[in-house]
Enzyme design. Structure first.
Site, short mmCIF file in Angstrom:
data_model
loop_
_atom_site.label_atom_id
_atom_site.label_comp_id
_atom_site.label_asym_id
_atom_site.label_seq_id
_atom_site.Cartn_x
_atom_site.Cartn_y
_atom_site.Cartn_z
N THR A 83 0.83 -1.20 0.00
CA THR A 83 0.00 0.00 0.00
C THR A 83 0.87 1.25 0.00
O THR A 83 0.64 2.19 -0.79
CB THR A 83 -0.91 0.02 1.24
N TYR A 128 -12.65 -3.95 -2.97
CA TYR A 128 -13.72 -3.47 -3.85
C TYR A 128 -14.78 -4.55 -4.13
O TYR A 128 -15.98 -4.28 -4.04
CB TYR A 128 -13.18 -2.92 -5.19
N TYR A 179 -2.73 -10.12 4.74
CA TYR A 179 -2.83 -8.70 5.09
C TYR A 179 -4.28 -8.37 5.38
O TYR A 179 -5.11 -8.31 4.47
CB TYR A 179 -2.28 -7.87 3.94
N ARG A 212 -9.36 -0.49 4.30
CA ARG A 212 -9.08 -0.24 2.89
C ARG A 212 -9.82 -1.22 1.97
O ARG A 212 -10.21 -0.86 0.87
CB ARG A 212 -7.57 -0.34 2.61
N ILE A 268 5.37 -4.19 10.30
CA ILE A 268 5.53 -3.76 8.91
C ILE A 268 5.10 -2.31 8.90
O ILE A 268 3.90 -2.01 8.89
CB ILE A 268 4.70 -4.63 7.95
#
Length: 325
Positions: A50, A113, A139, A144, A207
């Protein structure tokens, strides 16, 4: 294939992708930045995630980032390829190519999405993990992607021999504890403000976005936790707090990190690709106010900080757009 131990590292940087003022990848700056963060203490680099602007990178750029990362690291840090795709077939091919390019591991984001059901998420992760011998980090970032990886799905995915870890940006600490108690999965903190709390309940590492600016303090935190020295880890966590706030609060982390790195003279341009844009005047002012509070953070000396709001303004349209294939 089974993978013993931790094949990812503990201080992983969610690498920004330095770009020129016209939005093309600045490959010499990429090489320098990777070397900088490894020298500062990172033992893992997540490229094309990202923070690396995966959504607007082309597949050839993603694969070259893996190749450059492997070359520059020269065995000093693991190279993990992030991003993936919300199309399962495309994700499979991209990760296969990343393995050939020399990646040490892959980080698969929940399909975004599409908003698949948990059955769809399970199938997506399993098929991608089946397609490569590389170790896998899941992840989980519902803010998001629109959908979480539910607890029951994580337990089922933990049985896959290649799925070894989760990057958690969901912030449900009770769930993390439950998964750690019931599986052998490793957890990596995916929220810079929660690195120490995650480590305190058993996470393996982080991370991080802020680690682009200052990786050394995270090395200190990890080493202190490994040695059972909570006082040292807590002191470093407190020192980092205003820097984390500057990077993660006012604009997307990618945008703030590039703005700060450019002001420190560590990358040639703060440019991001559209639809991301640089901070507006008031946002830049808020970032700079936070940076005024940063004191004694190794690798983050702001005494000669020279922010350039004009250089950061707007966003770039690259010559070749990101493609799905």
């Amino acid at each position: 294939m089974t993978h013993s131990g931790n094949p990812f590292g503990q201080v992983l940087v969610a690498l920004v992708t330095p770009m020129t003022a016209d939005g093309e990848v600045d490959w010499p700056a990429v090489e320098k930045h990777i070397d900088d963060v490894i020298t500062a203490g990172a033992d893992g680099i997540v490229v094309t995630g990202t923070t690396g602007e995966t959504s607007t990178l082309t597949d050839p750029e993603k694969l070259k980032l893996v190749e450059v990362g492997r070359s520059v690291s020269a065995g000093r840090a693991k190279i993990i390829t992030g991003g993936g795709s919300n199309e399962t077939a495309h994700a499979i091919e991209l990760y296969k190519a990343s393995e050939k390019a020399g990646a040490d591991g892959i980080m698969i984001v929940t399909p975004y999405y599409n908003k698949p059901t948990q059955a769809g998420i399970l199938t997506h992760f399993r098929l991608v993990a089946d397609a490569t011998d590389l170790p896998v980090i899941l992840y989980d970032i519902p803010g998001r992607t629109g959908v979480p990886i539910k607890y029951e799905t994580i337990l089922r995915l933990a049985k896959h021999p290649n799925i070894l870890a989760v990057k958690d940006a969901k912030g449900d600490f009770s769930e993390v504890s439950r998964v750690l108690n019931q599986t052998d999965l490793m957890y990596f903190s995916g929220d810079d403000a929660n690195v120490l709390p995650h480590l305190a309940i058993g996470a393996t590492g982080l991370i991080g976005v802020t680690a682009n600016v200052a990786a050394a303090p995270y090395r200190t935190i990890i080493d202190a936790v490994n040695n059972g020295d909570l006082a040292t880890a807590t002191a470093e966590h407190k020192r980092l707090e205003p820097l984390v706030r500057a990077v993660m609060t006012h604009v997307p982390g990618t945008v703030a990190a590039k703005y700060i790195l450019h002001g420190l003279g560590r990358i040639s341009s703060p440019r991001v690709r559209l639809p991301l844009v640089g901070p507006e005047e008031w946002e830049a002012a808020l970032i700079e106010d936070e940076l005024d509070l940063v004191k004694d953070v190794p690798g983050a000396d702001f005494s000669n900080f020279r922010p350039d709001r004009n250089a950061a303004a707007g966003g770039a349209l690259p010559k070749v757009h990101g493609t799905t294939r």
